[in-house]
Scaffold this motif. Sequence first.
Motif, mmCIF file in Angstrom:
data_model
loop_
_atom_site.group_PDB
_atom_site.id
_atom_site.type_symbol
_atom_site.label_atom_id
_atom_site.label_comp_id
_atom_site.label_asym_id
_atom_site.label_seq_id
_atom_site.Cartn_x
_atom_site.Cartn_y
_atom_site.Cartn_z
ATOM 1 N N GLU A 1 0.833 -1.213 0.000
ATOM 2 C CA GLU A 1 0.000 0.000 0.000
ATOM 3 C C GLU A 1 0.869 1.266 0.000
ATOM 4 O O GLU A 1 0.597 2.217 -0.739
ATOM 5 N N THR B 1 1.901 4.747 -3.308
ATOM 6 C CA THR B 1 2.092 6.207 -3.296
ATOM 7 C C THR B 1 3.412 6.588 -3.967
ATOM 8 O O THR B 1 3.551 7.664 -4.542
ATOM 9 N N LYS C 1 -12.188 6.668 12.332
ATOM 10 C CA LYS C 1 -12.440 7.475 11.123
ATOM 11 C C LYS C 1 -11.455 7.118 10.012
ATOM 12 O O LYS C 1 -11.846 6.892 8.881
ATOM 13 N N VAL C 2 -10.166 7.092 10.355
ATOM 14 C CA VAL C 2 -9.134 6.896 9.317
ATOM 15 C C VAL C 2 -8.989 5.410 8.987
ATOM 16 O O VAL C 2 -8.775 4.582 9.865
ATOM 17 N N LYS C 3 -9.100 5.108 7.691
ATOM 18 C CA LYS C 3 -8.996 3.715 7.230
ATOM 19 C C LYS C 3 -7.548 3.390 6.849
ATOM 20 O O LYS C 3 -6.717 4.285 6.691
ATOM 21 N N ALA D 1 -5.844 2.407 4.099
ATOM 22 C CA ALA D 1 -5.167 3.002 2.931
ATOM 23 C C ALA D 1 -4.833 4.472 3.189
ATOM 24 O O ALA D 1 -3.753 4.959 2.818
ATOM 25 N N GLU D 2 -5.760 5.157 3.865
ATOM 26 C CA GLU D 2 -5.555 6.579 4.175
ATOM 27 C C GLU D 2 -4.380 6.756 5.155
ATOM 28 O O GLU D 2 -3.566 7.676 5.041
ATOM 29 N N LEU D 3 -4.312 5.838 6.119
ATOM 30 C CA LEU D 3 -3.231 5.884 7.113
ATOM 31 C C LEU D 3 -1.871 5.682 6.431
ATOM 32 O O LEU D 3 -0.907 6.412 6.702
ATOM 33 N N CYS D 4 -1.808 4.695 5.540
ATOM 34 C CA CYS D 4 -0.547 4.425 4.819
ATOM 35 C C CYS D 4 -0.110 5.663 4.044
ATOM 36 O O CYS D 4 1.051 6.066 4.071
ATOM 37 N N LYS D 5 -1.066 6.273 3.360
ATOM 38 C CA LYS D 5 -0.748 7.436 2.525
ATOM 39 C C LYS D 5 -0.312 8.617 3.392
ATOM 40 O O LYS D 5 0.649 9.316 3.073
ATOM 41 N N MET D 6 -1.021 8.811 4.495
ATOM 42 C CA MET D 6 -0.677 9.914 5.401
ATOM 43 C C MET D 6 0.777 9.786 5.880
ATOM 44 O O MET D 6 1.539 10.748 5.917
ATOM 45 N N ASP E 1 3.377 10.143 2.808
ATOM 46 C CA ASP E 1 3.392 11.545 2.348
ATOM 47 C C ASP E 1 4.195 12.413 3.325
ATOM 48 O O ASP E 1 5.017 13.227 2.908
#
Length: 343
Positions: free
Chosen positions: A259, A263, A320-322, A324-329, A332
């Motif tokens: 995952e 990015t 709230k945070v899933k 995929a979003e956590l990995c990207k955060m 990044d």
Amino acid sequence: MTKTAIITGITGQDGGYLAKMLLEKGYKVIGAYRRGATDTFGKLKEHGIFNQIEMVEFELLEFTNICRAITKYKPDEFYNLAAQSFVGLSFEEPIYTTQVDGIGVLYILEALRQFSPETRFYQASTSEMFGFAQEVPQRETTPFYPRSPYGIAKLMAHWMTTNYRESFNLYTCSGILFNHESPFRGREFVTRKITSHFAHLFLGQIDEPCELGNLNAKRDWGFAGDYVELMWEMLQQKKGDTYVISTGKTYSIREFIFEVGKTCGWDIEFKGESEHEIGVDKKSGRILVRVNPKLYRPAEVEQLLGDSSKAKEKLGWTPKVKFAELCKMMIDADIVRAEQGVL
Ligand code: NAP
Ligand code: G4F
């Protein structure tokens, strides 16, 4: 009236998020830190809250110092986030880990009992206590089977927290939190080890693949910023209790790597087995991950998956945070840091 909260482990990942949230709620926040030779306030400065926190020196192994902090502030709430929190190190430093993570918590409970019995206490318990999980998913009633000195020490602290509630009528809570991550995660933990390494690889600042241990392990990973809200909620109830906090989804280290790689524009496939396994970008053939068996643990927690039904029902909890979003955060944030030369 302004409420006062002491947060131990203020310099760690959760300490920063919790302090930020409590300041936003209007709390007076007392940050309990241990003096070091180097500056450990970096995360609080990055959060932009360092100047809003009153700092007090605090060492979990020093009972007198704990008594002084509690007597001085008699806080409404006391969040114990301080710990030797790295499972891997606990195999090398089992006695120290047990003293800090087990006995240290008893010192706090005893000081509260003597000097500030009205204070509401939160103990940072952990899914590591489930270890060799006896049930899937794990909930508050699942039998414990810790697999590391860290998990065992935390289990002692968990039962002490429960016992002081039942014996002395203190308001104590044990939050059995599953793994939670963020851009402020320590770099020794696997998620941040991967994102910080990949950021350098992505920018061409290094070439060597990221060396990792057991890629099969699965964790129920949430976002630290979500989880601190639950610590606070637990202390706002009629009485103290134990709660599991988790997302209810589990992913392997390989899935995390894949995952995060997306990015960076990589399509990572895994080749080979056990200590010969590597993670390679399909398009370029570049080796990004290599298994190093020296990083295997003497005893492993293979899979964790939590059931937070109780927290959902009683505290209104939904993460709230899933994933995929956590990995990207995380990736990044590390790319930005690497670009700025601060990683
Ligand atoms: P962390 O980033 O490793 O922070 C640990 C904190 O404890 C640091 O502020 C550290 O101070 C402090 N500390 C360590 N030993 C101490 C001692 N002897 N006396 C006083 N302070 C000491 O941990 P975290 O991820 O924020 O986790 C917070 C708590 O939740 C920990 O208790 C951890 O075991 C528990 N937990 C974490 C997770 C997770 O996934 N993050 C899950 C379940 C439970 P220095 O900066 O001086 O080292
Ligand atoms: O990121 P980890 O070190 O976290 P672990 O052991 O799950 O512990 C974390 O979560 C607990 C909650 O369950 C907390 F109580 C604890 O304080 C800490 O925050 O390792 C996760 C998995 C393990 O199975 C480990 O063997 O990743 C595997 N892994 C594979 N290679 C690695 C590596 N872990 C680390 N740290 N470094 C590696 O190179």
